[in-house]
Design a protein around this motif. Structure first.
Motif, PDB file in Angstrom:
ATOM      1  N   ASN A   1       0.795  -1.241   0.000  1.00 53.49           N
ATOM      2  CA  ASN A   1       0.000   0.000   0.000  1.00 53.49           C
ATOM      3  C   ASN A   1       0.820   1.279   0.000  1.00 53.49           C
ATOM      4  O   ASN A   1       0.259   2.369   0.009  1.00 53.49           O
ATOM      5  CB  ASN A   1      -0.966   0.007   1.194  1.00 53.49           C
ATOM      6  CG  ASN A   1      -0.247   0.048   2.541  1.00 53.49           C
ATOM      7  OD1 ASN A   1       0.858   0.547   2.674  1.00 53.49           O
ATOM      8  ND2 ASN A   1      -0.911  -0.490   3.568  1.00 53.49           N
ATOM      9  N   VAL A   2       2.146   1.193  -0.012  1.00 51.75           N
ATOM     10  CA  VAL A   2       2.956   2.390   0.205  1.00 51.75           C
ATOM     11  C   VAL A   2       3.081   3.272  -1.038  1.00 51.75           C
ATOM     12  O   VAL A   2       3.248   4.493  -0.920  1.00 51.75           O
ATOM     13  CB  VAL A   2       4.364   1.994   0.727  1.00 51.75           C
ATOM     14  CG1 VAL A   2       5.224   1.381  -0.388  1.00 51.75           C
ATOM     15  CG2 VAL A   2       5.073   3.194   1.345  1.00 51.75           C
ATOM     16  N   THR A   3       2.987   2.689  -2.233  1.00 51.48           N
ATOM     17  CA  THR A   3       3.266   3.464  -3.445  1.00 51.48           C
ATOM     18  C   THR A   3       2.368   4.692  -3.603  1.00 51.48           C
ATOM     19  O   THR A   3       2.864   5.777  -3.956  1.00 51.48           O
ATOM     20  CB  THR A   3       3.172   2.556  -4.695  1.00 51.48           C
ATOM     21  OG1 THR A   3       4.142   1.510  -4.572  1.00 51.48           O
ATOM     22  CG2 THR A   3       3.442   3.336  -5.967  1.00 51.48           C
ATOM     23  N   PRO A   4       1.048   4.615  -3.376  1.00 49.61           N
ATOM     24  CA  PRO A   4       0.242   5.833  -3.477  1.00 49.61           C
ATOM     25  C   PRO A   4       0.667   6.922  -2.482  1.00 49.61           C
ATOM     26  O   PRO A   4       0.570   8.116  -2.797  1.00 49.61           O
ATOM     27  CB  PRO A   4      -1.182   5.333  -3.183  1.00 49.61           C
ATOM     28  CG  PRO A   4      -1.165   3.894  -3.572  1.00 49.61           C
ATOM     29  CD  PRO A   4       0.194   3.413  -3.167  1.00 49.61           C
ATOM     30  N   ILE A   5       1.132   6.534  -1.309  1.00 54.98           N
ATOM     31  CA  ILE A   5       1.584   7.523  -0.325  1.00 54.98           C
ATOM     32  C   ILE A   5       2.882   8.167  -0.788  1.00 54.98           C
ATOM     33  O   ILE A   5       3.090   9.378  -0.637  1.00 54.98           O
ATOM     34  CB  ILE A   5       1.766   6.867   1.059  1.00 54.98           C
ATOM     35  CG1 ILE A   5       0.452   6.223   1.528  1.00 54.98           C
ATOM     36  CG2 ILE A   5       2.240   7.900   2.084  1.00 54.98           C
ATOM     37  CD1 ILE A   5      -0.706   7.174   1.707  1.00 54.98           C
ATOM     38  N   VAL A   6       3.765   7.362  -1.391  1.00 55.69           N
ATOM     39  CA  VAL A   6       5.034   7.902  -1.907  1.00 55.69           C
ATOM     40  C   VAL A   6       4.777   8.978  -2.960  1.00 55.69           C
ATOM     41  O   VAL A   6       5.556   9.933  -3.086  1.00 55.69           O
ATOM     42  CB  VAL A   6       5.894   6.756  -2.484  1.00 55.69           C
ATOM     43  CG1 VAL A   6       7.113   7.295  -3.238  1.00 55.69           C
ATOM     44  CG2 VAL A   6       6.352   5.816  -1.372  1.00 55.69           C
ATOM     45  N   SER A   7       3.697   8.856  -3.703  1.00 48.42           N
ATOM     46  CA  SER A   7       3.415   9.809  -4.783  1.00 48.42           C
ATOM     47  C   SER A   7       2.958  11.176  -4.288  1.00 48.42           C
ATOM     48  O   SER A   7       2.846  12.112  -5.087  1.00 48.42           O
ATOM     49  CB  SER A   7       2.358   9.222  -5.722  1.00 48.42           C
ATOM     50  OG  SER A   7       1.077   9.202  -5.101  1.00 48.42           O
ATOM     51  N   ILE A   8       2.707  11.312  -2.992  1.00 47.90           N
ATOM     52  CA  ILE A   8       2.277  12.610  -2.437  1.00 47.90           C
ATOM     53  C   ILE A   8       3.528  13.439  -2.172  1.00 47.90           C
ATOM     54  O   ILE A   8       4.258  13.210  -1.213  1.00 47.90           O
ATOM     55  CB  ILE A   8       1.473  12.418  -1.137  1.00 47.90           C
ATOM     56  CG1 ILE A   8       0.290  11.479  -1.373  1.00 47.90           C
ATOM     57  CG2 ILE A   8       0.983  13.768  -0.606  1.00 47.90           C
ATOM     58  CD1 ILE A   8      -0.437  11.076  -0.088  1.00 47.90           C
ATOM     59  N   ASP A   9       3.795  14.425  -3.032  1.00 48.45           N
ATOM     60  CA  ASP A   9       5.102  15.081  -2.984  1.00 48.45           C
ATOM     61  C   ASP A   9       5.271  16.043  -1.812  1.00 48.45           C
ATOM     62  O   ASP A   9       6.386  16.505  -1.559  1.00 48.45           O
ATOM     63  CB  ASP A   9       5.416  15.786  -4.304  1.00 48.45           C
ATOM     64  CG  ASP A   9       4.399  16.857  -4.674  1.00 48.45           C
ATOM     65  OD1 ASP A   9       3.555  17.208  -3.836  1.00 48.45           O
ATOM     66  OD2 ASP A   9       4.444  17.338  -5.824  1.00 48.45           O
ATOM     67  N   THR A  10       4.212  16.318  -1.083  1.00 47.66           N
ATOM     68  CA  THR A  10       4.359  17.156   0.112  1.00 47.66           C
ATOM     69  C   THR A  10       4.696  16.340   1.352  1.00 47.66           C
ATOM     70  O   THR A  10       4.915  16.901   2.423  1.00 47.66           O
ATOM     71  CB  THR A  10       3.090  17.988   0.360  1.00 47.66           C
ATOM     72  OG1 THR A  10       1.935  17.160   0.205  1.00 47.66           O
ATOM     73  CG2 THR A  10       2.999  19.159  -0.600  1.00 47.66           C
ATOM     74  N   ILE A  11       4.721  15.010   1.229  1.00 50.39           N
ATOM     75  CA  ILE A  11       5.222  14.143   2.297  1.00 50.39           C
ATOM     76  C   ILE A  11       6.681  13.833   1.981  1.00 50.39           C
ATOM     77  O   ILE A  11       6.998  13.374   0.883  1.00 50.39           O
ATOM     78  CB  ILE A  11       4.412  12.841   2.408  1.00 50.39           C
ATOM     79  CG1 ILE A  11       2.957  13.146   2.783  1.00 50.39           C
ATOM     80  CG2 ILE A  11       5.030  11.892   3.426  1.00 50.39           C
ATOM     81  CD1 ILE A  11       2.060  11.921   2.832  1.00 50.39           C
ATOM     82  N   GLU A  12       7.574  14.083   2.920  1.00 50.90           N
ATOM     83  CA  GLU A  12       8.994  13.871   2.645  1.00 50.90           C
ATOM     84  C   GLU A  12       9.611  12.713   3.417  1.00 50.90           C
ATOM     85  O   GLU A  12      10.793  12.415   3.229  1.00 50.90           O
ATOM     86  CB  GLU A  12       9.792  15.147   2.919  1.00 50.90           C
ATOM     87  CG  GLU A  12       9.668  15.725   4.303  1.00 50.90           C
ATOM     88  CD  GLU A  12      10.325  17.102   4.388  1.00 50.90           C
ATOM     89  OE1 GLU A  12      11.562  17.149   4.572  1.00 50.90           O
ATOM     90  OE2 GLU A  12       9.607  18.120   4.266  1.00 50.90           O
TER      91      GLU A  12
END
Length: 260
Positions: free
Chosen positions: A219-230
Motif C-alpha cells: 500500500n505504500v506506493t500511493p503515499i510515496v506519490s504525495i510530494d508534500t510528504i517527505e
C-alpha cells in the motif's frame, strides 16, 4: 522520499522469550547500509519492546539520525531530554492497545503537549507530533511550535487491506463488514484524499510532513506519490519481511518503493 525504519518489533521478538536476543542495536548498521535515512524507536511507558538501555545505546551509536517516539508523560519526557535524540515524536499511548490507534489529541491536551515541547526544545531536540490527518490537528500543531507533523495513515492502510485482502471473512475483508466493492473503493479514495489534503495543508503552513502507521509493501506506493510528504516511518512490515529475506533486503526493497 526518506525512509525511517522502526525497529521496535525486533524488541518485540526479544521480549517473547524475555532474553537478550535479538538485540535491536544490531539493526543500525544494516538499516543504514541498506538505504534507511533514519532509525525510529518508541520508548513506551510500559517498556513492552524498547528499553531505556536500548534507547541509550541506539541514540549514542546510530550512524543515522534517530527519531524517538514517546508519550507526553513527564517522566518519559525527562528521559528523552537526557538522551537527546535527533527528533522526538510525541504520540498517544494506552496500556491496553496493541499498537498506536490514532493521532495525538493536540487540541484537548494542548497545555500538556506545550509543556513537553518547551522542555524538549531546551535540549535542542526537533519536535514532531503524530496526528490524525485533519486541518484542525495541523493548525493546532503549528500553534504548538512543532517542526514536523507525522500523519496517521492507519485508516487508509486498513481500508486498503480490506479492499485487496485475499483472506475472505477475515477482519480485513469486505465480507466481514458487509460492504460492496464500490462502497469500499469510495471509502479508500476518501481516506487517501484526506491524507493528500492534510499533507498539502501542513506544508502550506510551513510544517515538514511525515507519514506512517500500517504502511507496507503493497500500500505504500500511493503515499510515496504525495510530494508534500517527505518521510515515511515504517516498521512492522519491514521486520516481518526480514524473517524471510533478511533485514538488508527488506529495507532495500522498501527503500526502492520510496523512489519517486
Amino acid at each position: 522520499m526518506n525512509l525511517g525504519v522502526n525497529i521496535d518489533h525486533i524488541g518485540v521478538l526479544r521480549e517473547a522469550r524475555k532474553i537478550n536476543d535479538p538485540d535491536p542495536l544490531m539493526a543500525l548498521a544494516i538499516c543504514a547500509q541498506s538505504g534507511a535515512d533514519q532509525i525510529t524507536i518508541h520508548l513506551r511507558e510500559d517498556r513492552r519492546h524498547i528499553h531505556d538501555d536500548d534507547a541509550y545505546r541506539i541514540i549514542t551509536t546510530s550512524p543515522i539520525p534517530v527519531n524517538l517516539e514517546c508519550a507526553i508523560e513527564p517522566s518519559i519526557i525527562e528521559i528523552v531530554c537526557a538522551l537527546r535524540p535527533h527528533r522526538a515524536t510525541l504520540v498517544p499511548e494506552k496500556r491496553q492497545e496493541v499498537t498506536t490507534e490514532g493521532g495525538l489529541d493536540v487540541i484537548g491536551h494542548h497545555n500538556f503537549i506545550l509543556d513537553a515541547i518547551k522542555q524538549l526544545k531546551q535540549h535542542e531536540i526537533e519536535i514532531s507530533l503524530f496526528i490524525d490527518p485533519t486541518r484542525e490537528a495541523i493548525e493546532a500543531s503549528e500553534r504548538l511550535g512543532a517542526e514536523w507533523v507525522e500523519l496517521h495513515t492507519g485508516t487508509y492502510a486498513n481500508l486498503y487491506a480490506m479492499r485487496y485482502s485475499a483472506l475472505p471473512h477475515s477482519h480485513h475483508s469486505i465480507e466481514a463488514l458487509n460492504l460492496s466493492r464500490n462502497e469500499l473503493d469510495n471509502l479508500l479514495e476518501n481516506a487517501y484524499g484526506t491524507i493528500v489534503d492534510a499533507a498539502n495543508y501542513a506544508r502550506s503552513l510551513g510544517l515538514k510532513v511525515a507519514a506512517g502507521h500500517g504502511l507496507n509493501y503493497q500500500n505504500v506506493t500511493p503515499i510515496v506519490s504525495i510530494d508534500t510528504i517527505e518521510e515515511l516511518n515504517i516498521g512492522q512490515s519491514i521486520v516481518a519481511r526480514s524473517v524471510f529475506t533478511g533485514l538488508a533486503t527488506a529495507v532495500s526493497d522498501m527503500k526502492a518503493l520510496c523512489q519517486r
